[in-house]
Design a protein around this motif. Sequence first.
Motif, short mmCIF file in Angstrom:
data_model
loop_
_atom_site.label_atom_id
_atom_site.label_comp_id
_atom_site.label_asym_id
_atom_site.label_seq_id
_atom_site.Cartn_x
_atom_site.Cartn_y
_atom_site.Cartn_z
N THR A 66 90.63 32.09 -4.78
CA THR A 66 90.17 31.14 -4.01
C THR A 66 89.88 29.87 -4.50
OG1 THR A 66 88.94 33.04 -2.78
CG2 THR A 66 88.34 30.68 -2.24
N LEU A 67 89.16 29.97 -5.97
CA LEU A 67 88.70 28.52 -6.32
C LEU A 67 89.73 28.29 -7.57
CD1 LEU A 67 85.00 29.10 -6.28
CD2 LEU A 67 86.28 27.87 -4.72
N GLY A 68 90.22 28.90 -8.09
CA GLY A 68 91.12 28.89 -9.26
C GLY A 68 90.80 29.74 -10.33
N SER A 69 91.67 29.88 -11.31
CA SER A 69 91.22 30.71 -12.62
C SER A 69 90.15 30.34 -13.46
CB SER A 69 92.61 31.06 -13.46
OG SER A 69 92.87 29.86 -14.03
N GLY A 70 89.86 29.12 -13.54
CA GLY A 70 88.85 28.89 -14.35
C GLY A 70 87.42 29.15 -13.79
N TRP A 71 87.47 29.06 -12.40
CA TRP A 71 85.94 29.54 -11.82
C TRP A 71 85.91 31.22 -11.96
CZ3 TRP A 71 82.21 26.72 -10.43
CH2 TRP A 71 82.46 25.38 -10.23
N GLY A 72 87.17 31.70 -11.99
CA GLY A 72 87.13 33.33 -12.14
C GLY A 72 86.34 33.73 -13.35
N LYS A 73 86.59 33.05 -14.38
CA LYS A 73 86.02 33.44 -15.59
C LYS A 73 84.20 33.21 -15.58
CE LYS A 73 89.89 32.45 -18.40
NZ LYS A 73 90.77 31.58 -18.89
N GLY A 74 83.88 32.31 -14.49
CA GLY A 74 82.56 31.95 -14.32
C GLY A 74 81.82 33.37 -13.82
N VAL A 75 82.39 34.24 -13.37
CA VAL A 75 81.81 35.41 -12.61
C VAL A 75 81.16 36.20 -13.80
CG1 VAL A 75 82.43 37.65 -11.55
CG2 VAL A 75 83.38 35.40 -10.73
N ALA A 76 81.81 35.97 -14.99
CA ALA A 76 81.05 36.74 -16.22
C ALA A 76 79.53 36.20 -16.27
CB ALA A 76 81.66 36.36 -17.37
N ALA A 77 79.19 35.19 -15.88
CA ALA A 77 77.90 34.59 -15.91
C ALA A 77 77.15 35.32 -14.99
CB ALA A 77 77.85 33.12 -15.80
N LEU A 78 77.52 35.55 -13.88
CA LEU A 78 76.91 36.55 -12.76
C LEU A 78 76.79 37.89 -13.38
CD1 LEU A 78 75.46 36.70 -10.21
CD2 LEU A 78 77.88 37.04 -9.12
N VAL A 79 77.63 38.39 -14.06
CA VAL A 79 77.55 39.78 -14.58
C VAL A 79 76.26 39.78 -15.53
CG1 VAL A 79 78.61 41.55 -15.84
CG2 VAL A 79 79.95 40.52 -13.99
N VAL A 80 76.26 38.62 -16.45
CA VAL A 80 75.41 38.63 -17.53
C VAL A 80 73.96 38.51 -16.88
CG1 VAL A 80 74.28 37.28 -19.23
CG2 VAL A 80 76.80 37.60 -19.34
N LEU A 81 73.86 37.65 -15.88
CA LEU A 81 72.58 37.59 -15.21
C LEU A 81 72.14 38.88 -14.58
CD1 LEU A 81 70.17 35.90 -13.96
CD2 LEU A 81 71.48 35.22 -12.17
N ALA A 82 73.10 39.59 -14.00
CA ALA A 82 72.90 40.86 -13.23
C ALA A 82 72.32 42.00 -14.33
CB ALA A 82 74.00 41.25 -12.32
N THR A 83 73.12 41.93 -15.37
CA THR A 83 72.69 42.77 -16.33
C THR A 83 71.27 42.54 -17.04
OG1 THR A 83 75.10 43.00 -16.96
CG2 THR A 83 73.46 43.90 -18.92
N PHE A 84 71.05 41.32 -17.45
CA PHE A 84 69.73 40.93 -17.87
C PHE A 84 68.52 41.24 -16.84
CE2 PHE A 84 66.30 37.82 -17.50
CZ PHE A 84 65.72 38.04 -18.64
N SER A 85 68.80 40.96 -15.53
CA SER A 85 67.60 41.49 -14.55
C SER A 85 67.63 43.01 -14.55
CB SER A 85 68.20 41.03 -13.13
OG SER A 85 67.38 41.20 -12.28
N ALA A 86 68.73 43.91 -14.48
CA ALA A 86 68.57 44.98 -14.32
C ALA A 86 67.94 45.53 -15.60
CB ALA A 86 70.04 45.83 -14.58
N ALA A 87 68.12 44.79 -17.18
CA ALA A 87 67.45 45.61 -18.23
C ALA A 87 65.91 44.97 -18.46
CB ALA A 87 68.22 44.91 -19.46
#
Length: 185
Positions: free
Chosen positions: A121-142
Amino acid sequence: NVQNASAAAKAGALVVLACLLVALGDYGAFETVPGAAPPALFGGVGAAIIGVLWAYEGWQWVTFSAGETLDPRRSFPFGLVVGTAVLVVLYLLVNVGYFMALGPATAQSSTSIAADAVAETLGSGWGKGVAALVVLATFSAAHSSVFTVPRVFYQMARDGLFFQKLAEVHPRFGTPAWAVLSTTA
Protein backbone atom coordinates in the motif's frame (compact mmCIF):
# COMPACT_ATOMS: atom_id res chain seq x y z
CA ASN A 1 2.45 4.54 33.38
CA VAL A 2 5.01 2.82 31.16
CA GLN A 3 2.62 -0.06 30.55
CA ASN A 4 -0.29 2.25 29.80
CA ALA A 5 1.84 4.35 27.43
CA SER A 6 3.29 1.36 25.57
CA ALA A 7 -0.11 -0.34 25.23
CA ALA A 8 -1.73 2.90 24.04
CA ALA A 9 1.08 3.46 21.53
CA LYS A 10 0.76 -0.10 20.25
CA ALA A 11 -3.03 0.14 19.90
CA GLY A 12 -2.79 3.60 18.37
CA ALA A 13 -0.24 2.44 15.82
CA LEU A 14 -2.49 -0.49 14.88
CA VAL A 15 -5.49 1.82 14.45
CA VAL A 16 -3.48 4.18 12.22
CA LEU A 17 -2.13 1.21 10.25
CA ALA A 18 -5.59 -0.27 9.80
CA CYS A 19 -7.15 3.05 8.78
CA LEU A 20 -4.42 3.65 6.20
CA LEU A 21 -4.80 0.15 4.77
CA VAL A 22 -8.58 0.46 4.58
CA ALA A 23 -8.45 3.97 3.08
CA LEU A 24 -5.82 3.06 0.48
CA GLY A 25 -6.88 -0.55 -0.07
CA ASP A 26 -8.79 -2.17 -2.89
CA TYR A 27 -12.49 -2.53 -2.14
CA GLY A 28 -12.72 -4.99 -5.03
CA ALA A 29 -10.98 -7.57 -2.83
CA PHE A 30 -14.32 -8.20 -1.15
CA GLU A 31 -15.89 -9.22 -4.47
CA THR A 32 -13.63 -12.28 -4.65
CA VAL A 33 -14.71 -13.73 -1.31
CA PRO A 34 -16.62 -17.01 -1.78
CA GLY A 35 -20.21 -17.07 -0.55
CA ALA A 36 -20.00 -20.31 1.44
CA ALA A 37 -17.03 -21.61 3.37
CA PRO A 38 -15.73 -25.02 2.32
CA PRO A 39 -15.87 -27.74 5.02
CA ALA A 40 -12.06 -27.76 5.34
CA LEU A 41 -12.20 -24.14 6.45
CA PHE A 42 -13.78 -25.10 9.77
CA GLY A 43 -10.82 -27.32 10.66
CA GLY A 44 -8.50 -24.47 9.77
CA VAL A 45 -10.45 -22.10 11.98
CA GLY A 46 -10.13 -24.59 14.84
CA ALA A 47 -6.37 -24.77 14.34
CA ALA A 48 -6.15 -20.97 14.14
CA ILE A 49 -8.01 -20.59 17.43
CA ILE A 50 -5.18 -22.43 19.17
CA GLY A 51 -2.80 -19.65 18.14
CA VAL A 52 -5.30 -16.99 19.18
CA LEU A 53 -5.76 -18.54 22.61
CA TRP A 54 -1.99 -18.66 23.02
CA ALA A 55 -1.75 -15.03 21.98
CA TYR A 56 -4.29 -14.15 24.68
CA GLU A 57 -2.33 -16.00 27.32
CA GLY A 58 -2.68 -12.96 29.56
CA TRP A 59 -6.19 -13.86 30.71
CA GLN A 60 -4.87 -15.53 33.86
CA TRP A 61 -2.38 -12.71 34.48
CA VAL A 62 -5.15 -10.27 35.28
CA THR A 63 -5.64 -12.01 38.62
CA PHE A 64 -2.00 -11.48 39.61
CA SER A 65 -2.75 -7.92 40.68
CA ALA A 66 -5.97 -8.76 42.53
CA GLY A 67 -4.37 -8.12 45.92
CA GLU A 68 -3.57 -4.53 44.95
CA THR A 69 -6.73 -3.73 43.02
CA LEU A 70 -9.40 -1.46 44.44
CA ASP A 71 -12.83 -3.09 44.12
CA PRO A 72 -11.71 -6.09 42.02
CA ARG A 73 -15.25 -7.51 41.81
CA ARG A 74 -16.27 -4.47 39.82
CA SER A 75 -13.09 -3.52 37.99
CA PHE A 76 -12.04 -6.99 36.74
CA PRO A 77 -15.30 -7.84 34.92
CA PHE A 78 -15.52 -4.31 33.52
CA GLY A 79 -11.91 -4.40 32.36
CA LEU A 80 -12.27 -7.84 30.79
CA VAL A 81 -15.46 -6.95 28.91
CA VAL A 82 -14.21 -3.57 27.68
CA GLY A 83 -10.73 -4.91 26.91
CA THR A 84 -12.15 -7.85 24.95
CA ALA A 85 -14.49 -5.61 22.98
CA VAL A 86 -11.67 -3.21 22.10
CA LEU A 87 -9.41 -6.09 21.02
CA VAL A 88 -12.12 -7.66 18.85
CA VAL A 89 -12.78 -4.37 17.06
CA LEU A 90 -9.05 -3.66 16.68
CA TYR A 91 -8.27 -7.13 15.30
CA LEU A 92 -11.21 -7.05 12.89
CA LEU A 93 -10.23 -3.59 11.64
CA VAL A 94 -6.59 -4.58 11.14
CA ASN A 95 -7.54 -7.80 9.35
CA VAL A 96 -9.93 -5.96 7.03
CA GLY A 97 -7.03 -3.62 6.24
CA TYR A 98 -4.71 -6.55 5.49
CA PHE A 99 -7.33 -8.15 3.28
CA MET A 100 -8.00 -4.93 1.37
CA ALA A 101 -4.30 -4.24 0.86
CA LEU A 102 -3.33 -7.72 -0.32
CA GLY A 103 -6.47 -9.45 -1.56
CA PRO A 104 -7.49 -12.95 -0.50
CA ALA A 105 -4.84 -15.05 -2.26
CA THR A 106 -1.84 -12.95 -1.22
CA ALA A 107 -3.15 -12.52 2.33
CA GLN A 108 -3.53 -16.30 2.65
CA SER A 109 0.02 -17.01 1.52
CA SER A 110 1.74 -14.15 3.37
CA THR A 111 4.16 -14.99 6.17
CA SER A 112 4.58 -11.33 7.24
CA ILE A 113 1.12 -9.99 6.56
CA ALA A 114 1.49 -6.57 8.22
CA ALA A 115 4.79 -5.81 6.46
CA ASP A 116 3.47 -7.13 3.16
CA ALA A 117 0.26 -5.08 3.42
CA VAL A 118 2.13 -1.89 4.28
CA ALA A 119 4.71 -2.48 1.53
CA GLU A 120 1.94 -3.11 -1.01
CA THR A 121 0.00 0.00 0.00
CA LEU A 122 2.65 2.54 1.00
CA GLY A 123 5.85 1.18 -0.53
CA SER A 124 8.63 -1.18 0.49
CA GLY A 125 10.38 1.35 2.72
CA TRP A 126 7.30 1.65 4.92
CA GLY A 127 6.96 -2.13 5.08
CA LYS A 128 10.23 -2.26 7.00
CA GLY A 129 8.76 0.21 9.51
CA VAL A 130 6.42 -2.52 10.70
CA ALA A 131 9.44 -3.91 12.57
CA ALA A 132 9.19 -0.91 14.91
CA LEU A 133 5.61 -1.86 15.72
CA VAL A 134 6.73 -5.42 16.43
CA VAL A 135 9.47 -4.11 18.76
CA LEU A 136 6.91 -1.93 20.55
CA ALA A 137 4.51 -4.87 20.94
CA THR A 138 7.32 -7.08 22.26
CA PHE A 139 8.43 -4.43 24.74
CA SER A 140 4.88 -3.95 25.97
CA ALA A 141 4.35 -7.69 26.46
CA ALA A 142 7.70 -8.18 28.22
CA HIS A 143 7.09 -5.16 30.44
CA SER A 144 3.68 -6.44 31.49
CA SER A 145 5.08 -9.81 32.55
CA VAL A 146 8.08 -8.35 34.38
CA PHE A 147 5.84 -6.10 36.47
CA THR A 148 2.79 -8.34 36.83
CA VAL A 149 4.19 -11.77 37.74
CA PRO A 150 6.09 -10.52 40.83
CA ARG A 151 2.76 -9.45 42.32
CA VAL A 152 1.99 -13.12 43.00
CA PHE A 153 5.18 -13.59 45.01
CA TYR A 154 4.64 -10.28 46.79
CA GLN A 155 1.11 -11.18 47.86
CA MET A 156 2.12 -14.70 48.88
CA ALA A 157 4.91 -13.28 51.04
CA ARG A 158 2.48 -10.78 52.62
CA ASP A 159 0.18 -13.68 53.46
CA GLY A 160 3.10 -15.53 55.09
CA LEU A 161 3.20 -18.23 52.40
CA PHE A 162 6.53 -17.29 50.80
CA PHE A 163 9.86 -15.67 51.69
CA GLN A 164 9.16 -12.58 53.82
CA LYS A 165 11.82 -10.54 52.00
CA LEU A 166 9.59 -10.57 48.90
CA ALA A 167 6.87 -8.72 50.85
CA GLU A 168 9.09 -5.67 51.37
CA VAL A 169 8.14 -2.50 49.52
CA HIS A 170 10.82 -0.13 48.25
CA PRO A 171 10.80 2.94 50.53
CA ARG A 172 11.22 5.45 47.70
CA PHE A 173 9.27 3.93 44.81
CA GLY A 174 6.57 2.02 46.72
CA THR A 175 7.09 -1.09 44.60
CA PRO A 176 7.74 -4.71 45.61
CA ALA A 177 11.36 -4.39 44.47
CA TRP A 178 12.59 -7.69 45.92
CA ALA A 179 9.73 -9.60 44.30
CA VAL A 180 10.51 -7.93 40.96
CA LEU A 181 14.21 -8.74 41.31
CA SER A 182 13.45 -12.37 42.19
CA THR A 183 11.56 -12.92 38.93
CA THR A 184 13.99 -11.05 36.69
CA ALA A 185 17.26 -12.42 38.00
